[in-house]
Write an enzyme that holds these catalytic residues in place. Structure first.
Site, mmCIF file in Angstrom:
data_model
loop_
_atom_site.group_PDB
_atom_site.id
_atom_site.type_symbol
_atom_site.label_atom_id
_atom_site.label_comp_id
_atom_site.label_asym_id
_atom_site.label_seq_id
_atom_site.Cartn_x
_atom_site.Cartn_y
_atom_site.Cartn_z
ATOM 1 N N ARG A 1 1.251 9.877 5.883
ATOM 2 C CA ARG A 1 1.473 8.478 6.240
ATOM 3 C C ARG A 1 2.774 7.931 5.654
ATOM 4 N NH1 ARG A 1 -3.348 8.130 8.364
ATOM 5 N NH2 ARG A 1 -5.337 8.121 7.227
ATOM 6 N N LYS B 1 0.862 -1.183 0.000
ATOM 7 C CA LYS B 1 0.000 0.000 0.000
ATOM 8 C C LYS B 1 0.899 1.233 0.000
ATOM 9 C CE LYS B 1 -3.534 2.435 2.635
ATOM 10 N NZ LYS B 1 -4.478 2.361 3.749
ATOM 11 N N SER C 1 -10.292 5.553 -4.321
ATOM 12 C CA SER C 1 -11.261 6.644 -4.443
ATOM 13 C C SER C 1 -10.835 7.698 -5.462
ATOM 14 C CB SER C 1 -11.486 7.282 -3.071
ATOM 15 O OG SER C 1 -10.273 7.806 -2.537
ATOM 16 N N LYS D 1 -2.195 -1.515 -3.778
ATOM 17 C CA LYS D 1 -3.055 -0.336 -3.697
ATOM 18 C C LYS D 1 -2.203 0.925 -3.789
ATOM 19 C CE LYS D 1 -5.962 1.994 -0.388
ATOM 20 N NZ LYS D 1 -6.471 2.059 0.941
ATOM 21 N N TYR E 1 -14.980 1.191 -6.567
ATOM 22 C CA TYR E 1 -16.220 1.956 -6.404
ATOM 23 C C TYR E 1 -17.110 1.822 -7.641
ATOM 24 C CZ TYR E 1 -13.589 3.633 -2.468
ATOM 25 O OH TYR E 1 -12.857 3.659 -1.313
ATOM 26 N N GLU F 1 7.549 -6.699 1.100
ATOM 27 C CA GLU F 1 6.367 -6.536 1.960
ATOM 28 C C GLU F 1 5.401 -7.713 1.788
ATOM 29 O OE1 GLU F 1 5.162 -4.523 4.176
ATOM 30 O OE2 GLU F 1 6.299 -2.667 4.114
ATOM 31 N N ARG G 1 -10.732 9.981 2.278
ATOM 32 C CA ARG G 1 -10.541 10.672 3.571
ATOM 33 C C ARG G 1 -11.647 11.689 3.800
ATOM 34 N NH1 ARG G 1 -3.981 11.248 3.398
ATOM 35 N NH2 ARG G 1 -3.592 9.009 3.130
HETATM 36 C C1 PBG Z 1 -6.890 3.374 5.800
HETATM 37 C C2 PBG Z 1 -7.432 3.283 4.419
HETATM 38 C C3 PBG Z 1 -7.384 4.273 3.441
HETATM 39 C C4 PBG Z 1 -8.012 3.757 2.322
HETATM 40 C C5 PBG Z 1 -8.442 2.484 2.633
HETATM 41 N N1 PBG Z 1 -8.060 2.189 3.940
HETATM 42 C C6 PBG Z 1 -6.901 5.658 3.511
HETATM 43 C C7 PBG Z 1 -5.517 5.974 3.862
HETATM 44 O O1 PBG Z 1 -4.613 5.132 3.892
HETATM 45 O O2 PBG Z 1 -5.341 7.148 4.136
HETATM 46 C C8 PBG Z 1 -8.173 4.497 1.027
HETATM 47 C C9 PBG Z 1 -9.149 3.928 0.073
HETATM 48 C C10 PBG Z 1 -9.477 4.792 -1.070
HETATM 49 O O3 PBG Z 1 -8.904 5.868 -1.311
HETATM 50 O O4 PBG Z 1 -10.389 4.396 -1.797
HETATM 51 N N2 PBG Z 1 -7.803 2.868 6.732
#
Ligand code: PBG
Length: 326
Positions: free
Chosen positions: A219, A196, A276, A250, A315, A235, A206
């Site tokens: 992050r 990720k 997203s 991701k 989505y 990983e 968010r």
């Molecule tokens: C963290 C999490 C995130 C997403 C899924 N799980 C956000 C992040 O890491 O800030 C993002 C998913 C998306 O953008 O569709 N719990």
């Protein structure tokens, strides 16, 4: 007779093209991300994710019914609580919003489609980080994975078949496996967000869950650096060694090289999260009439499958599943 190679022969009709297609896209290849919010009396549209809502438990069940009718393979649930605290205790409390919703989904849908729960703390912490924050502002890895174990047990107990840790802490899969097994949930599957990346594409998500990282933070101290490719394999191998049943890459479109690497090197099921921001970009351009949104969505989801993903969190799940069924 020049040229000898005539690949166009195989493209002449739709029937020929279908027969020789190397990749197929079907509704059951999709997992739909869904948001359930505490304290709502009716579903509330998420402006940056057109067509998506913060759901009540009842509208969530309606949506899952529609997804099931469309033949979608599964759903992944995110909870949006009304109150947050330093450690994100709402993520594992029995009455936490995700647990309440999971019990309702388990009651109605049982194993008819795969019920997944995103496993993280960020929606539940006051500072918006995915774990426990030390006084110096850094995230405490080992204190965090202990809490992830509690979340996993709460989610499994509420009916999740799959828990999907997305916090990118070292050792999280092993800690969660141990906690689940210790509580008798040895059938619960772990889908690890293995690779990720710290991405600019999570913005609409968010927004949706109301997460803002304190003090303009980010992050990058736990999610991967987008400059790195080999690191993803490291990983993912670590996650498999700790007991991950499925691994994820991701975001999807900007990381298809990583999807392809993991497909070649690992033999566990592999998925990718079309996130997203990827959805929002397609929707925004389509709303302007600049692209054909449906065609681009199908092209992108096919590309994720072609790169080697067995399924896709997207989505677009309902929209494109319905489109494929027409
Ligand atoms: C963290 C999490 C995130 C997403 C899924 N799980 C956000 C992040 O890491 O800030 C993002 C998913 C998306 O953008 O569709 N719990």
């Amino acid at each position: 007779m020049f040229p000898a190679e005539r690949p166009r022969r195989l493209r002449r009709t739709p029937a020929l093209r279908r027969l020789v297609a190397e990749t197929n896209l079907a509704p059951h290849d999709f997992v739909a991300p869904l948001f359930v919010a505490e304290g709502l009396s009716e579903p509330s549209p998420i402006l940056s994710l057109p067509g998506h809502f913060l759901h009540t438990v009842s509208s969530l069940c309606d949506e899952v019914r529609a997804l099931q009718r469309a033949g979608v393979g599964g759903v992944i649930l995110f909870g949006v609580p009304t109150t947050k605290d330093e450690v994100g205790s709402g993520a594992w409390s029995r009455d936490g919003v995700a647990q309440v919703a999971l019990r309702a989904l388990r009651d109605e849908f049982d194993d008819d489609l795969v019920l997944m729960a995103d496993l993280c703390l960020d929606e539940y912490t006051s500072h918006g980080h995915c774990g426990v924050v030390r006084p110096d502002g850094t995230v405490d890895n080992d204190a965090t994975i202990e809490l992830y174990g509690r979340v996993a047990v709460a989610q499994a107990g509420a009916g999740a078949s799959v828990v999907a840790p997305s916090g990118m802490m070292d050792g999280q899969v092993g800690a969660i496996r141990a906690a689940l097994d210790g509580a008798g949930f040895d059938e619960t599957i772990i889908l690890a967000y293995a690779a990720k990346y710290a991405s600019g594409l999570y913005g609409p998500f968010r927004d949706a869950v109301g997460v803002e990282i304190a003090d303009g933070g980010n992050r990058r101290g736990y999610q991967q650096d987008s400059r790195n490719r080999r690191e993803a394999l490291r990983e993912a191998r670590a996650d498999v060694a700790q007991g991950a049943d499925i691994v994820m890459v991701k975001p999807a479109m900007s990381y298809l090289d990583v999807v392809s690497d993991l497909r070649r090197e690992l033999d566990v099921p592999l998925c990718a999260y079309h996130v997203s921001g990827e959805y929002a970009m397609v929707k925004a351009a389509a709303q302007n009439g600049w692209i054909d949104g449906t065609a681009v969505a199908i092209e992108q989801l096919t590309a994720v499958r072609r790169a080697g993903a067995d399924f896709v969190l997207t989505y677009f799940a309902r929209e494109i599943a319905e489109e494929l069924g027409r």
